[in-house]
Design a protein around this motif. Structure first.
Motif, PDB file in Angstrom:
ATOM      1  N   VAL A  12     133.501  98.739  37.427  1.00  0.00           N
ATOM      2  CA  VAL A  12     132.639  98.530  38.588  1.00  0.00           C
ATOM      3  C   VAL A  12     132.243  97.064  38.661  1.00  0.00           C
ATOM      4  O   VAL A  12     131.985  96.423  37.639  1.00  0.00           O
ATOM      5  CB  VAL A  12     131.356  99.401  38.477  1.00  0.00           C
ATOM      6  CG1 VAL A  12     130.365  99.057  39.557  1.00  0.00           C
ATOM      7  CG2 VAL A  12     131.689 100.868  38.516  1.00  0.00           C
ATOM      8  N   LYS A  13     132.203  96.538  39.867  1.00  0.00           N
ATOM      9  CA  LYS A  13     131.677  95.201  40.112  1.00  0.00           C
ATOM     10  C   LYS A  13     130.538  95.378  41.100  1.00  0.00           C
ATOM     11  O   LYS A  13     130.692  96.045  42.120  1.00  0.00           O
ATOM     12  CB  LYS A  13     132.745  94.295  40.705  1.00  0.00           C
ATOM     13  CG  LYS A  13     132.297  92.863  40.915  1.00  0.00           C
ATOM     14  CD  LYS A  13     133.462  92.008  41.389  1.00  0.00           C
ATOM     15  CE  LYS A  13     133.053  90.561  41.515  1.00  0.00           C
ATOM     16  NZ  LYS A  13     134.203  89.719  41.938  1.00  0.00           N
ATOM     17  N   LEU A  32     129.205 101.113  30.621  1.00  0.00           N
ATOM     18  CA  LEU A  32     128.386 100.235  31.446  1.00  0.00           C
ATOM     19  C   LEU A  32     128.641 100.495  32.934  1.00  0.00           C
ATOM     20  O   LEU A  32     127.706 100.506  33.737  1.00  0.00           O
ATOM     21  CB  LEU A  32     128.639  98.767  31.102  1.00  0.00           C
ATOM     22  CG  LEU A  32     127.760  97.753  31.825  1.00  0.00           C
ATOM     23  CD1 LEU A  32     126.267  98.037  31.610  1.00  0.00           C
ATOM     24  CD2 LEU A  32     128.109  96.343  31.381  1.00  0.00           C
ATOM     25  N   ALA A  33     129.887 100.745  33.305  1.00  0.00           N
ATOM     26  CA  ALA A  33     130.211 101.082  34.693  1.00  0.00           C
ATOM     27  C   ALA A  33     129.522 102.377  35.096  1.00  0.00           C
ATOM     28  O   ALA A  33     128.975 102.492  36.199  1.00  0.00           O
ATOM     29  CB  ALA A  33     131.722 101.203  34.876  1.00  0.00           C
ATOM     30  N   ARG A  34     129.516 103.364  34.204  1.00  0.00           N
ATOM     31  CA  ARG A  34     128.828 104.635  34.483  1.00  0.00           C
ATOM     32  C   ARG A  34     127.331 104.406  34.674  1.00  0.00           C
ATOM     33  O   ARG A  34     126.713 104.975  35.565  1.00  0.00           O
ATOM     34  CB  ARG A  34     129.065 105.649  33.351  1.00  0.00           C
ATOM     35  CG  ARG A  34     130.490 106.139  33.255  1.00  0.00           C
ATOM     36  CD  ARG A  34     130.663 107.209  32.175  1.00  0.00           C
ATOM     37  NE  ARG A  34     129.967 108.432  32.511  1.00  0.00           N
ATOM     38  CZ  ARG A  34     130.456 109.395  33.287  1.00  0.00           C
ATOM     39  NH1 ARG A  34     131.647 109.269  33.830  1.00  0.00           N
ATOM     40  NH2 ARG A  34     129.752 110.492  33.528  1.00  0.00           N
ATOM     41  N   HIS A  38     125.098 105.204  37.924  1.00  0.00           N
ATOM     42  CA  HIS A  38     123.955 106.106  37.767  1.00  0.00           C
ATOM     43  C   HIS A  38     122.682 105.475  38.341  1.00  0.00           C
ATOM     44  O   HIS A  38     121.964 106.094  39.136  1.00  0.00           O
ATOM     45  CB  HIS A  38     123.776 106.441  36.286  1.00  0.00           C
ATOM     46  CG  HIS A  38     122.559 107.224  35.976  1.00  0.00           C
ATOM     47  ND1 HIS A  38     122.530 108.602  36.014  1.00  0.00           N
ATOM     48  CD2 HIS A  38     121.312 106.838  35.626  1.00  0.00           C
ATOM     49  CE1 HIS A  38     121.314 109.017  35.702  1.00  0.00           C
ATOM     50  NE2 HIS A  38     120.551 107.964  35.455  1.00  0.00           N
ATOM     51  N   GLU A  39     122.409 104.249  37.960  1.00  0.00           N
ATOM     52  CA  GLU A  39     121.185 103.587  38.413  1.00  0.00           C
ATOM     53  C   GLU A  39     121.235 103.255  39.895  1.00  0.00           C
ATOM     54  O   GLU A  39     120.230 103.370  40.599  1.00  0.00           O
ATOM     55  CB  GLU A  39     120.906 102.335  37.573  1.00  0.00           C
ATOM     56  CG  GLU A  39     120.635 102.628  36.106  1.00  0.00           C
ATOM     57  CD  GLU A  39     119.490 103.614  35.873  1.00  0.00           C
ATOM     58  OE1 GLU A  39     118.543 103.662  36.685  1.00  0.00           O
ATOM     59  OE2 GLU A  39     119.536 104.338  34.880  1.00  0.00           O
ATOM     60  N   THR A  40     122.408 102.864  40.395  1.00  0.00           N
ATOM     61  CA  THR A  40     122.552 102.615  41.830  1.00  0.00           C
ATOM     62  C   THR A  40     122.313 103.887  42.620  1.00  0.00           C
ATOM     63  O   THR A  40     121.685 103.868  43.682  1.00  0.00           O
ATOM     64  CB  THR A  40     123.947 102.025  42.131  1.00  0.00           C
ATOM     65  OG1 THR A  40     124.104 100.821  41.389  1.00  0.00           O
ATOM     66  CG2 THR A  40     124.124 101.736  43.599  1.00  0.00           C
ATOM     67  N   ASN A  41     122.798 105.018  42.097  1.00  0.00           N
ATOM     68  CA  ASN A  41     122.533 106.302  42.753  1.00  0.00           C
ATOM     69  C   ASN A  41     121.041 106.569  42.850  1.00  0.00           C
ATOM     70  O   ASN A  41     120.553 107.028  43.888  1.00  0.00           O
ATOM     71  CB  ASN A  41     123.209 107.451  42.014  1.00  0.00           C
ATOM     72  CG  ASN A  41     124.702 107.498  42.191  1.00  0.00           C
ATOM     73  OD1 ASN A  41     125.404 107.993  41.324  1.00  0.00           O
ATOM     74  ND2 ASN A  41     125.222 106.996  43.293  1.00  0.00           N
ATOM     75  N   HIS A  42     120.291 106.275  41.791  1.00  0.00           N
ATOM     76  CA  HIS A  42     118.834 106.450  41.839  1.00  0.00           C
ATOM     77  C   HIS A  42     118.229 105.626  42.971  1.00  0.00           C
ATOM     78  O   HIS A  42     117.384 106.112  43.724  1.00  0.00           O
ATOM     79  CB  HIS A  42     118.178 106.034  40.522  1.00  0.00           C
ATOM     80  CG  HIS A  42     118.279 107.032  39.436  1.00  0.00           C
ATOM     81  ND1 HIS A  42     117.849 108.331  39.556  1.00  0.00           N
ATOM     82  CD2 HIS A  42     118.763 106.919  38.175  1.00  0.00           C
ATOM     83  CE1 HIS A  42     118.064 108.975  38.424  1.00  0.00           C
ATOM     84  NE2 HIS A  42     118.624 108.141  37.564  1.00  0.00           N
ATOM     85  N   ILE A  46     120.154 109.395  45.366  1.00  0.00           N
ATOM     86  CA  ILE A  46     121.172 110.393  45.042  1.00  0.00           C
ATOM     87  C   ILE A  46     120.917 110.918  43.633  1.00  0.00           C
ATOM     88  O   ILE A  46     120.696 110.139  42.707  1.00  0.00           O
ATOM     89  CB  ILE A  46     122.580 109.777  45.147  1.00  0.00           C
ATOM     90  CG1 ILE A  46     122.823 109.283  46.574  1.00  0.00           C
ATOM     91  CG2 ILE A  46     123.649 110.770  44.717  1.00  0.00           C
ATOM     92  CD1 ILE A  46     124.059 108.423  46.729  1.00  0.00           C
ATOM     93  N   THR A  47     120.956 112.230  43.467  1.00  0.00           N
ATOM     94  CA  THR A  47     120.688 112.838  42.159  1.00  0.00           C
ATOM     95  C   THR A  47     121.910 113.583  41.633  1.00  0.00           C
ATOM     96  O   THR A  47     122.899 113.779  42.353  1.00  0.00           O
ATOM     97  CB  THR A  47     119.523 113.842  42.254  1.00  0.00           C
ATOM     98  OG1 THR A  47     119.962 114.984  43.008  1.00  0.00           O
ATOM     99  CG2 THR A  47     118.294 113.215  42.895  1.00  0.00           C
ATOM    100  N   ILE A  48     121.799 114.045  40.399  1.00  0.00           N
ATOM    101  CA  ILE A  48     122.868 114.836  39.787  1.00  0.00           C
ATOM    102  C   ILE A  48     123.156 116.088  40.610  1.00  0.00           C
ATOM    103  O   ILE A  48     124.289 116.541  40.697  1.00  0.00           O
ATOM    104  CB  ILE A  48     122.507 115.198  38.324  1.00  0.00           C
ATOM    105  CG1 ILE A  48     123.711 115.821  37.618  1.00  0.00           C
ATOM    106  CG2 ILE A  48     121.294 116.113  38.269  1.00  0.00           C
ATOM    107  CD1 ILE A  48     123.497 116.074  36.145  1.00  0.00           C
TER     108      ILE A  48
END
Length: 67
Positions: A12-13, A32-34, A38-42, A46-48
């Protein structure tokens, strides 16, 4: 309390701003990409529950989180 399978990219960039508004870019691979995703989704609300293909049962015994 939810665990699920979520497909994430391996690399991810991202472009972001620091606390002073200065724009910067970062790249991450594997975990780190994950984390970036994850944090960008927050930040996007966006949730699980929105993303998971399937969910797993918790491995914790009842009441373990209360200890």
């Amino acid at each position: 309390g939810h665990n699920g399978a979520i497909a994430r990219p391996r690399k991810v960039k991202l472009r972001a701003q620091d606390r002073t508004g200065k724009v910067f870019e970062m790249e991450g691979e594997e975990m780190l990409a994950r984390c970036f995703c994850h944090e960008t989704n927050h930040l996007d609300g966006i949730t699980i529950m929105d993303l998971a293909d399937r969910f797993y049962e918790d491995d914790y015994p009842d009441g373990a989180e209360e200890e």
